[in-house]
Design a protein around this motif. Structure first.
Motif, PDB file in Angstrom:
ATOM      1  N   LEU A  13      -5.008  15.479  -0.549  1.00  0.00           N
ATOM      2  CA  LEU A  13      -4.426  14.443  -1.407  1.00  0.00           C
ATOM      3  C   LEU A  13      -3.521  13.862  -0.335  1.00  0.00           C
ATOM      4  O   LEU A  13      -3.113  14.328   0.960  1.00  0.00           O
ATOM      5  CB  LEU A  13      -3.132  14.714  -2.056  1.00  0.00           C
ATOM      6  CG  LEU A  13      -3.399  15.911  -3.409  1.00  0.00           C
ATOM      7  CD1 LEU A  13      -1.934  16.380  -3.684  1.00  0.00           C
ATOM      8  CD2 LEU A  13      -3.881  15.056  -4.386  1.00  0.00           C
ATOM      9  N   VAL A  14      -3.662  12.227  -0.302  1.00  0.00           N
ATOM     10  CA  VAL A  14      -3.167  11.492   0.908  1.00  0.00           C
ATOM     11  C   VAL A  14      -2.647  10.875  -0.095  1.00  0.00           C
ATOM     12  O   VAL A  14      -2.247  10.002  -0.734  1.00  0.00           O
ATOM     13  CB  VAL A  14      -4.377  10.541   1.352  1.00  0.00           C
ATOM     14  CG1 VAL A  14      -3.973  10.165   2.390  1.00  0.00           C
ATOM     15  CG2 VAL A  14      -5.526  11.048   1.927  1.00  0.00           C
ATOM     16  N   PHE A  15      -0.986  10.932   0.534  1.00  0.00           N
ATOM     17  CA  PHE A  15       0.154  10.503   0.534  1.00  0.00           C
ATOM     18  C   PHE A  15       0.997   9.522   1.486  1.00  0.00           C
ATOM     19  O   PHE A  15       0.745  10.523   2.967  1.00  0.00           O
ATOM     20  CB  PHE A  15       1.241  11.595   0.477  1.00  0.00           C
ATOM     21  CG  PHE A  15       1.502  12.604  -0.698  1.00  0.00           C
ATOM     22  CD1 PHE A  15       2.130  12.548  -1.975  1.00  0.00           C
ATOM     23  CD2 PHE A  15       0.845  13.734  -0.470  1.00  0.00           C
ATOM     24  CE1 PHE A  15       2.093  13.108  -2.990  1.00  0.00           C
ATOM     25  CE2 PHE A  15       0.599  14.549  -1.633  1.00  0.00           C
ATOM     26  CZ  PHE A  15       1.339  14.374  -3.100  1.00  0.00           C
ATOM     27  N   PRO A  16       0.109   8.556   1.235  1.00  0.00           N
ATOM     28  CA  PRO A  16       0.982   7.226   2.257  1.00  0.00           C
ATOM     29  C   PRO A  16       2.700   7.412   2.534  1.00  0.00           C
ATOM     30  O   PRO A  16       3.322   7.708   1.432  1.00  0.00           O
ATOM     31  CB  PRO A  16       0.928   6.080   1.209  1.00  0.00           C
ATOM     32  CG  PRO A  16       0.285   5.832   0.270  1.00  0.00           C
ATOM     33  CD  PRO A  16       0.661   7.648   0.107  1.00  0.00           C
ATOM     34  N   THR A  17       3.250   7.059   3.908  1.00  0.00           N
ATOM     35  CA  THR A  17       4.153   7.021   3.722  1.00  0.00           C
ATOM     36  C   THR A  17       5.002   5.459   3.422  1.00  0.00           C
ATOM     37  O   THR A  17       3.986   4.768   3.116  1.00  0.00           O
ATOM     38  CB  THR A  17       5.076   7.383   5.382  1.00  0.00           C
ATOM     39  OG1 THR A  17       4.572   6.964   5.721  1.00  0.00           O
ATOM     40  CG2 THR A  17       4.641   8.659   5.852  1.00  0.00           C
ATOM     41  N   ASP A  48      -6.308   9.536  -2.518  1.00  0.00           N
ATOM     42  CA  ASP A  48      -6.002   8.968  -2.181  1.00  0.00           C
ATOM     43  C   ASP A  48      -4.737   7.871  -2.867  1.00  0.00           C
ATOM     44  O   ASP A  48      -5.309   7.246  -3.740  1.00  0.00           O
ATOM     45  CB  ASP A  48      -6.820   7.369  -0.847  1.00  0.00           C
ATOM     46  CG  ASP A  48      -6.197   6.519  -0.496  1.00  0.00           C
ATOM     47  OD1 ASP A  48      -5.234   6.547  -0.071  1.00  0.00           O
ATOM     48  OD2 ASP A  48      -6.340   5.502   0.265  1.00  0.00           O
ATOM     49  N   LEU A  49      -3.488   7.799  -2.790  1.00  0.00           N
ATOM     50  CA  LEU A  49      -2.517   7.343  -3.204  1.00  0.00           C
ATOM     51  C   LEU A  49      -2.464   5.962  -3.486  1.00  0.00           C
ATOM     52  O   LEU A  49      -1.428   5.552  -4.173  1.00  0.00           O
ATOM     53  CB  LEU A  49      -1.419   8.309  -3.207  1.00  0.00           C
ATOM     54  CG  LEU A  49      -2.242   9.911  -4.400  1.00  0.00           C
ATOM     55  CD1 LEU A  49      -0.926  11.238  -3.685  1.00  0.00           C
ATOM     56  CD2 LEU A  49      -1.955  10.193  -5.491  1.00  0.00           C
ATOM     57  N   ALA A  50      -2.365   5.690  -2.263  1.00  0.00           N
ATOM     58  CA  ALA A  50      -1.846   4.373  -1.208  1.00  0.00           C
ATOM     59  C   ALA A  50      -2.675   3.165  -2.545  1.00  0.00           C
ATOM     60  O   ALA A  50      -1.683   3.163  -3.701  1.00  0.00           O
ATOM     61  CB  ALA A  50      -3.186   4.119  -0.362  1.00  0.00           C
ATOM     62  N   GLN A  51      -3.816   3.737  -3.376  1.00  0.00           N
ATOM     63  CA  GLN A  51      -3.565   2.197  -4.420  1.00  0.00           C
ATOM     64  C   GLN A  51      -2.878   2.909  -6.237  1.00  0.00           C
ATOM     65  O   GLN A  51      -2.406   1.476  -6.320  1.00  0.00           O
ATOM     66  CB  GLN A  51      -5.006   2.745  -5.172  1.00  0.00           C
ATOM     67  CG  GLN A  51      -5.584   0.947  -5.619  1.00  0.00           C
ATOM     68  CD  GLN A  51      -5.788  -0.403  -4.961  1.00  0.00           C
ATOM     69  OE1 GLN A  51      -5.950  -1.003  -3.885  1.00  0.00           O
ATOM     70  NE2 GLN A  51      -4.828  -1.001  -5.639  1.00  0.00           N
ATOM     71  N   PRO A  52      -3.100   3.463  -6.372  1.00  0.00           N
ATOM     72  CA  PRO A  52      -2.332   3.855  -8.002  1.00  0.00           C
ATOM     73  C   PRO A  52      -0.404   3.220  -7.337  1.00  0.00           C
ATOM     74  O   PRO A  52      -0.151   2.866  -8.107  1.00  0.00           O
ATOM     75  CB  PRO A  52      -2.473   4.911  -7.727  1.00  0.00           C
ATOM     76  CG  PRO A  52      -2.505   6.202  -7.417  1.00  0.00           C
ATOM     77  CD  PRO A  52      -3.377   4.605  -6.004  1.00  0.00           C
TER      78      PRO A  52
END
Length: 91
Positions: A13-17, A48-52
């Motif tokens: 899981l890629v969690f953006p800060t 990658d959770l950036a888009q959602p």
């Protein structure tokens, strides 16, 4: 390949800060794309959770709605849970 790691269920899981998501929203680009490429080359799934999260921020009036301080807010966590459920085929 990610052999020996139960790769059929392994997920990164890629969690953006908050600052990372702000940069993504502003530019549409993420500095972690090379990580995503490297994982894909090794047969490791990544979400990658950036888009959602960026889409949800747009609907919620901004990035601040998704973060408390450095951690995700209840809304941010709801987005993560929904995306993870989708990946698991549970949506």
């Amino acid at each position: 390949m990610a052999q020996g790691l139960a790769a059929e269920r392994l997920l990164v899981l890629v969690f953006p800060t908050r600052p990372d998501l702000a940069g993504f929203v502003a530019s549409g680009r993420c500095y972690w794309s090379t990580l995503l490429d490297a994982l894909a080359q090794r047969g490791i799934a990544a979400l990658d959770l950036a888009q959602p999260l960026a889409a949800a921020a747009g609907e919620a009036g901004g990035i601040d709605a998704l973060y408390l301080q450095s951690h995700l807010s209840p809304l941010g966590n709801e987005i993560v849970a929904r995306e993870l459920a989708r990946w698991l085929g549970e949506d």
